[in-house]
Structures are given as structure tokens and as C-alpha cells.
Design a protein around this motif. Structure first.
Motif, short mmCIF file in Angstrom:
data_model
loop_
_atom_site.label_atom_id
_atom_site.label_comp_id
_atom_site.label_asym_id
_atom_site.label_seq_id
_atom_site.Cartn_x
_atom_site.Cartn_y
_atom_site.Cartn_z
N GLY A 109 0.82 -1.21 0.00
CA GLY A 109 0.00 0.00 0.00
C GLY A 109 0.85 1.25 0.00
O GLY A 109 2.07 1.22 0.11
N THR A 110 0.21 2.37 -0.16
CA THR A 110 0.90 3.65 -0.18
C THR A 110 0.46 4.49 1.01
O THR A 110 -0.54 4.20 1.66
CB THR A 110 0.60 4.41 -1.48
OG1 THR A 110 -0.80 4.62 -1.59
CG2 THR A 110 1.10 3.62 -2.70
N LYS A 111 1.23 5.56 1.27
CA LYS A 111 0.98 6.35 2.48
C LYS A 111 -0.37 7.04 2.43
O LYS A 111 -1.11 7.03 3.40
CB LYS A 111 2.10 7.36 2.64
CG LYS A 111 2.00 8.15 3.94
CD LYS A 111 3.19 9.07 4.10
CE LYS A 111 3.09 9.87 5.40
NZ LYS A 111 4.25 10.79 5.56
N GLU A 112 -0.70 7.65 1.32
CA GLU A 112 -1.96 8.39 1.21
C GLU A 112 -2.90 7.81 0.15
O GLU A 112 -3.78 8.49 -0.33
CB GLU A 112 -1.67 9.86 0.92
CG GLU A 112 -0.90 10.54 2.05
CD GLU A 112 -0.60 12.00 1.73
OE1 GLU A 112 -0.83 12.40 0.57
OE2 GLU A 112 -0.15 12.72 2.62
N GLY A 113 -2.59 6.58 -0.24
CA GLY A 113 -3.46 5.90 -1.21
C GLY A 113 -3.23 6.33 -2.64
O GLY A 113 -4.01 5.97 -3.53
N LYS A 114 -2.18 7.07 -2.90
CA LYS A 114 -1.92 7.54 -4.27
C LYS A 114 -1.14 6.47 -5.03
O LYS A 114 0.09 6.40 -4.96
CB LYS A 114 -1.13 8.86 -4.23
CG LYS A 114 -1.96 10.00 -3.62
CD LYS A 114 -1.20 11.31 -3.66
CE LYS A 114 -2.06 12.46 -3.14
NZ LYS A 114 -1.37 13.77 -3.17
N SER A 115 -1.90 5.69 -5.78
CA SER A 115 -1.29 4.52 -6.43
C SER A 115 -1.82 4.31 -7.84
O SER A 115 -1.72 3.22 -8.40
CB SER A 115 -1.53 3.27 -5.58
OG SER A 115 -2.92 3.06 -5.40
N TRP A 116 -2.42 5.34 -8.49
CA TRP A 116 -2.99 5.17 -9.83
C TRP A 116 -1.92 5.43 -10.90
O TRP A 116 -1.09 6.35 -10.78
CB TRP A 116 -4.12 6.16 -10.07
CG TRP A 116 -5.37 5.93 -9.22
CD1 TRP A 116 -5.58 4.95 -8.31
CD2 TRP A 116 -6.56 6.73 -9.27
NE1 TRP A 116 -6.81 5.07 -7.75
CE2 TRP A 116 -7.44 6.16 -8.33
CE3 TRP A 116 -6.95 7.85 -9.98
CZ2 TRP A 116 -8.72 6.68 -8.10
CZ3 TRP A 116 -8.22 8.36 -9.75
CH2 TRP A 116 -9.10 7.78 -8.82
N LEU A 117 -2.04 4.64 -11.97
CA LEU A 117 -1.19 4.86 -13.15
C LEU A 117 -2.04 4.60 -14.40
O LEU A 117 -2.85 3.68 -14.42
CB LEU A 117 0.00 3.90 -13.18
CG LEU A 117 0.97 3.91 -11.97
CD1 LEU A 117 0.66 2.75 -11.05
CD2 LEU A 117 2.42 3.84 -12.47
#
Ligand code: CA
Ligand code: CA
Length: 319
Positions: free
Chosen positions: A293-301
Motif C-alpha cells: 500500500g501507499t501512504k496516502e493511497g496515491k497509487s494510480w497509473l
């Protein structure tokens, strides 16, 4: 001539009858004696007049009978008679009313007995009602407990966003292999398909590719797939977002516009077409996921829609 009270006393002497030789009857009788006493008015001490003064028999008749006509005594006697009459009348009145009072007392006693009996009956009924009320209260408590148990079974538990929490019970209101979160069910596929194939497969399952509408939902998904993907860099999941109709006009699968985005880093979306333009279609579909997972949920590509990726299907909870 002064007036006064005159007392008179008349005496008659017996007549003696003698019978003669010839049978003739002779009678000898003395004359009646009459005496009179005259009492002058108060303050005057006049001697009485005796017409027969000198008559030795008149000495007795000159005496005044004490109280003979004393008006005081007459009044007292009259009052005594009246008092006696009153007492006798009251006694008769009391005696005459006694049976009536006795009857009324009996009626009151009967009414008292009847009321007492009614009161005892009411008291017994009250005790029975109290027992029934207590029984009903116990039944109500039992029913409430049963309802609470049913409510707990029907209410979907809200699992924490921490995907690694093994204590989170498996929701009962999502289909097998689907996971519950805030009124929705999510399916994280183990297999990989293109974006279009993935959407078709989600629709076949009764849902669609996921639409992410909030930071909380994004963090839940980001953390959830962070535990599912491997360290392989291309191991990610399709979501229901694309700009395949108009470049850089991002739409969700339900046709709604993108309002809140969670792009990874600062360069996405970049619609990358390859280092030498070998992918002229660019990148019109979105995938997400980072290991852990990511810290702030920013995981889109954004990537090419013809790539094969795992997918996140979404559907409303049936309950
Ligand atoms: Ca694009
Ligand atoms: Ca991209």
C-alpha cells in the motif's frame, strides 16, 4: 273596706237516725258548721272573721291546709307531669326508631361485607395481573435478545481499513470470494485480463469495475491489494476509470466524471506511447496498487488498455 283572701271551711255532722216504737224514724242532726278565715292584704294583720265563733267544733275548721292551692306547687306539679310526658315520649320515640336503626345497621354491615369481598377479589385479580405482567416482561426481554441476535447476524460488520487484520470476520452479506466494505462488496481477481475483458467479467459476476468515490474507499482498496500483489512491478489491478473516448477526459464506467484522483507521483497520468512511439494508442486505462500500500493511497497509473492486469470488481451489498 280592704280586700283579702277568704278561706272557708264547711263541716257537716253526721245525722243519727232513731227508730221509734211506732216505726217512725226520727233523725237528729246537727247543723253544718261554717268557718271562714279572711287574710287581709300583705302588711295588714287583721284577724279572721268567724261566723261561728264560739262554736267549739269550729276550732278545727279554722286551720289552713298547707299547699292546698299553692300556685307554686301547682306549677311544679304541672311541670313534673310535662317532664314525665316528655321523657315517656322520648322513650317511645327511641323504642319506635330502634328497629329501623337496627335494619339500617344490618344493611350497612351487608354492604361492608360485600365491599370487602369485592376488594379481596380485586386484590387477587391484581396479584394475578402482576404475575402475568412479570411473565410478559420476561418474554419481551427474551424476544428483544433474539431480535438483537438476528440484527447482529443481518448487519454487515464494518471491517477496518487495515487489510492485514485477520480478526475481521468474514462478512455474511457478500457472495463467496467477495469482501465487504461500507455497503459494497469487492472482488479481487487472481487472474489477469485486458481492461475491456476485465469489465465484461465483472459485469458477468453482477458488478462492474470499481468506481472509487472517496479517500476512505481508496485507502481501503490500496491497503487491501497491497497485501495481495507481489513484488513483481507489473502486478496491479484494473479500476473502472478511462479516457478512451476523449484524451485526458477521465470517466468512470458509469459515465460520471472524475472528481477526486489518486495518481501516483507527479508524472501520472502521462499517456505514455513508448520510448520510440511504439504504443501510438497511448495509455487510456487506469491500474493501481503498490506492495504494502501507499501512504496516502496515491497509487494510480494510466497504462495501455490492452495490457493484462488483475481487476477489482465492485457491487452493492445485497443487504
Ligand atoms: Ca490517456
Ligand atoms: Ca501512465
Amino acid at each position: 273596706m280592704s280586700e283579702g283572701i277568704v278561706y272557708a271551711d264547711v263541716k257537716f255532722k253526721k245525722q243519727q237516725r232513731t227508730e221509734g216504737k211506732d216505726g217512725a224514724t226520727a233523725s237528729t242532726a246537727n247543723d253544718a258548721t261554717y268557718s271562714e278565715i279572711s287574710i287581709p292584704n300583705a302588711g295588714h294583720n287583721q284577724p279572721s272573721t268567724n261566723t261561728n265563733a264560739g262554736d267549739p267544733d269550729s276550732q278545727e275548721g279554722s286551720k289552713v291546709k298547707p299547699g292546698g292551692y299553692d300556685p307554686v306547687k301547682v306549677v311544679l306539679v304541672t311541670l313534673c307531669f310535662l317532664l314525665m310526658g316528655t321523657v315517656i315520649g322520648l322513650v317511645f320515640l327511641y323504642i319506635s326508631n330502634l328497629p329501623t336503626e337496627n335494619t339500617e345497621l344490618q344493611i350497612l354491615q351487608a354492604a361492608y361485607t360485600r365491599n370487602l369481598t369485592d376488594l379481596m377479589i380485586k386484590n387477587r385479580e391484581l396479584q394475578e395481573l402482576q404475575v402475568k405482567i412479570k411473565d410478559l416482561q420476561e418474554k419481551e426481554r427474551a424476544v428483544r435478545q433474539q431480535m438483537e441476535e438476528l440484527r447482529k447476524q443481518k448487519t454487515a460488520p464494518s471491517c477496518p481499513t487495515n487489510a492485514g487484520n485477520k480478526d475481521c470476520p468474514k462478512p455474511m452479506n457478500c457472495a463467496k470470494d467477495w469482501e465487504y466494505y461500507e455497503g459494497k462488496c469487492y472482488y479481487f481477481s487472481p487472474d489477469e485480463l485486458t481492461w475491456a475483458q476485465s469489465r465484461d467479467e465483472c459485469i458477468t459476476r453482477g458488478g462492474d469495475l470499481v468506481i472509487i468515490g472517496s479517500l476512505e474507499e481508496q485507502k481501503f482498496l490500496d491497503q487491501k491489494i497491497g497485501t495481495k500483489i507481489t513484488t513483481e512491478p507489473e502486478d496491479k489491478f484494473w479500476i473502472g476509470l478511462t479516457d478512451s473516448i476523449n484524451e485526458n477526459e477521465w470517466l468512470w464506467v458509469d459515465g460520471s466524471s472524475l472528481s477526486t484522483s489518486f495518481w501516483l507521483g507527479n508524472s501520472e497520468p502521462d499517456n505514455w506511447k513508448g520510448n520510440h512511439g511504439e504504443y501510438p494508442d497511448g495509455e487510456d486505462c487506469v491500474r493501481m496498487g503498490e506492495p504494502g500500500g501507499t501512504k496516502e493511497g496515491k497509487s494510480w497509473l494510466d497504462v495501455n488498455c490492452n495490457r493484462t492486469q488483475r481487476r477489482i470488481c465492485e457491487t452493492k451489498s445485497p443487504l
